[in-house]
Write a protein that holds these residues in place. Structure first.
Motif, mmCIF file in Angstrom:
data_model
loop_
_atom_site.group_PDB
_atom_site.id
_atom_site.type_symbol
_atom_site.label_atom_id
_atom_site.label_comp_id
_atom_site.label_asym_id
_atom_site.label_seq_id
_atom_site.Cartn_x
_atom_site.Cartn_y
_atom_site.Cartn_z
ATOM 1 N N HIS A 89 0.844 -1.208 0.000
ATOM 2 C CA HIS A 89 0.000 0.000 0.000
ATOM 3 C C HIS A 89 0.872 1.247 0.000
ATOM 4 O O HIS A 89 1.300 1.719 1.049
ATOM 5 C CB HIS A 89 -0.913 -0.030 1.232
ATOM 6 N N HIS A 91 1.597 5.239 -1.967
ATOM 7 C CA HIS A 91 1.201 6.321 -2.874
ATOM 8 C C HIS A 91 2.520 6.954 -3.295
ATOM 9 O O HIS A 91 2.941 7.969 -2.739
ATOM 10 C CB HIS A 91 0.303 7.329 -2.166
ATOM 11 N N ASP A 452 1.531 2.529 3.543
ATOM 12 C CA ASP A 452 0.669 3.677 3.260
ATOM 13 C C ASP A 452 1.514 4.943 3.077
ATOM 14 O O ASP A 452 1.033 6.053 3.264
ATOM 15 C CB ASP A 452 -0.364 3.907 4.367
HETATM 16 ZN ZN LIG Z 1 -3.467 4.924 1.469
#
Ligand SMILES: [Zn+2]
Length: 554
Positions: A89, A91, A452
């Motif tokens: 996960h 970005h 994340d």
């Molecule tokens: Zn996320």
């Protein structure tokens, strides 16, 4: 089998064997302590790689025999080697922009926030938007939300729109609000909140779908900018031992920029990209049109059920303990829920793996219901639905993940971050099944880890420490926050390697150090499997190897 057929098979076996021994390995690693992630043979001391793939794993004598005059021989010096970390996960473009931009993550108080912002803003050309920042008011002694009054003196006439570290809210200065025409008369959009002062004036903070009001007037990033951000993120991945990412939308040009980097041979991390569920048809068509190889492919699509705990938008059955007026909100694309369910069913039928963000216990429970209905409607197959975060779960919902074969894709670093203040927000009882790693593993749920990033640091070693020790960042839980939910180092490593590969249907090619898998591995400074658990935060990445090539060494 006929005699002729048997002879042919024997001949083929001999030929392939002679082909193997004829061509020496490109790289051999000797004298290491290899943790393979393969439960049938967890430990080895050596491996050989050729053409980017592992040809053999074994002891030093067996592997040395595979080297030739041009083989690169790496002395493992008894160091621990593990499969390359797979982050489920990320970005990446946002992370890259974060590395290139202003860092407001660790400000002491509002005055410090304004001072650092002013310093950065003065280095930027006039008229350019100031964005990102990754601020977090929860680290302030008095955790009030920032307001435009803290931005205006620092940013002058430039529009500024700074994101909170979790990406679920922004704070804008007066100029940005003016450009976006956000005033006291602007209604809250569905799935979003315009925070207002007691007099009804917008404070500058926009939550979730309300952030789109700014998105509409902010100039888009160019392809060159996104490519620079991703290239920066790729280097950061190598430094952290991350050899594969399951990357989520950060910018509309992500895929174009990833394809450019692949074309230029600049990828040292393998990318499994997962566009937005709301654009699943585009994702399906793009996947058909583009080359999907071991460096870059579209792996699935990602949707949203709710918001985040930090923004009080995570959806719970019961109200927030410190804000009884709300129990969270559905994400805009889950209003009504039937809309989200229809898209999940359609994407699943089109052969796209579906993952959905769910944080609150109600978001998770209702999403499991949706997954169950969609699976029944579309019929049995190996679909591996995923819940991203799976942060707050009712105890009864945990075994449902296993029964429905839903992957829990979690980010352990969030536990030691949110653990500082989660009890204040939702009370102790709900925290007992918050980041419930142990309960999930015990119930036989496939637990896959990620960071994340850029919401949290990219480092898998930091994530492993968090999952094993659960020591909150404020140092207030040296024995672990909700310690009954700790897991072991090998369980955490598995979640970052073999299960992470499974979570993206990539277990045939990566996640373990065994023959025929990609030669992606990491050399560590200390052995997390044998040092005291309290010292896990001292382990560093010594070297990162991707496709048999050293892409980072300390
Ligand atoms: Zn996320």
């Amino acid at each position: 089998m006929s005699l002729a057929a048997a002879a042919l098979l024997l001949l083929m076996a001999l030929l392939s064997k002679s082909a193997t021994s004829a061509k020496p390995a490109d790289l051999v690693l000797l004298s290491a302590r290899i943790w393979t992630a393969d439960t049938t043979r967890a430990e080895a001391t050596a491996l050989a790689a050729r053409d980017g793939r592992i040809v053999a794993v074994g002891d030093d004598a067996e592997i040395r025999a595979l080297s030739g005059s041009k083989t690169v021989v790496v002395d493992g010096k008894g160091r621990r080697v593990v499969p390359g970390f797979i982050d489920c996960h990320t970005h990446m473009s946002m992370g890259g922009f974060g590395l290139l931009g202003v860092d407001l993550r660790h400000t002491k108080d509002p005055a410090d926030f304004t001072r650092r912002l002013a310093e950065f803003a003065s280095s930027r050309p006039a008229g350019v938007w100031i964005t990102d920042g990754a601020w977090d008011h929860q680290v302030w002694k008095n955790p009030i939300l920032p307001t435009r009054a803290m931005l205006d003196p620092a940013t002058g006439g430039r529009p500024a729109c700074l994101s909170r570290t979790d990406g679920h809210m922004v704070v804008c200065n007066s100029r940005a609000l003016e450009l976006a025409k956000v005033t006291r008369d602007t209604p809250d959009p569905p799935g979003g909140i315009i925070v207002r002062d007691p007099g009804g004036e917008p404070t500058g903070v926009l939550k979730d779908a309300a952030m789109d009001l700014i998105g509409a007037v902010r100039p888009a990033r160019t392809l060159v900018e996104v490519e620079e951000a991703l290239a920066t993120a790729v280097r950061h991945a190598a430094e952290n031992g991350v050899t594969s990412v399951q990357d989520l939308p950060g910018n509309a040009l992500d895929l174009d920029a990833w394809e450019k980097l692949r074309g230029e041979g600049k990828l040292t991390v393998r990318v499994n990209y997962r566009p937005s569920l709301s654009d699943w048809e585009k994702a399906r068509d793009r996947r058909r049109a583009m080359k999907n190889d071991e460096w870059l492919r579209i792996g699935g699509v990602k949707g949203y059920m709710d918001g985040s705990l930090g923004s009080s938008t995570a959806l719970f059955f019961q109200p927030y303990a410190d804000d009884p007026k709300t129990s969270g909100v559905y994400a805009a694309e889950a209003i009504p829920l039937s809309k989200l369910e229809g898209r999940i069913a359609a994407a699943d039928a089109a052969g796209l793996q579906v993952e959905v963000h769910a944080i609150g216990d109600r978001a998770n429970a209702e999403l499991l219901d949706v997954f169950e209905r969609v699976a029944r409607k579309n019929g049995p197959k190996d679909r591996r639905f995923r819940i991203e975060h799976a942060q707050h779960l009712r105890a009864d919902d945990i075994p449902r993940f296993a029964r429905l074969e839903v992957i829990a894709s979690m980010q352990p670093y969030h536990a030691i971050d949110d653990g500082r203040w989660a009890e204040k927000r939702i009370g102790l009882e709900r925290c007992r099944t918050t980041y419930a790693f142990r309960s999930l593993v015990k119930s036989g749920v496939a637990l896959a880890f990620g960071s994340d990033w850029d919401v949290a640091p990219l480092s898998p070693l930091a994530g492993i420490d968090a999952a094993v020790n659960r020591r909150t960042l404020d140092g207030r839980h040296p024995g672990g926050w909700i310690p009954e939910q700790k897991i072991s180092v090998s369980e955490a490593l598995t979640a970052y390697t073999s299960t992470a590969a499974r979570a993206a249907f990539e277990e045939e090619e990566k996640g373990m150090l065994t023959a025929d898998k990609v030669a992606d591995f990491v050399v560590l400074s200390r052995d997390p499997l044998s040092i005291p658990k309290s010292e896990l935060d001292t382990v560093k990445v010594e070297a990162t190897v991707v496709g048999g090539r050293v892409v980072y060494s300390r």
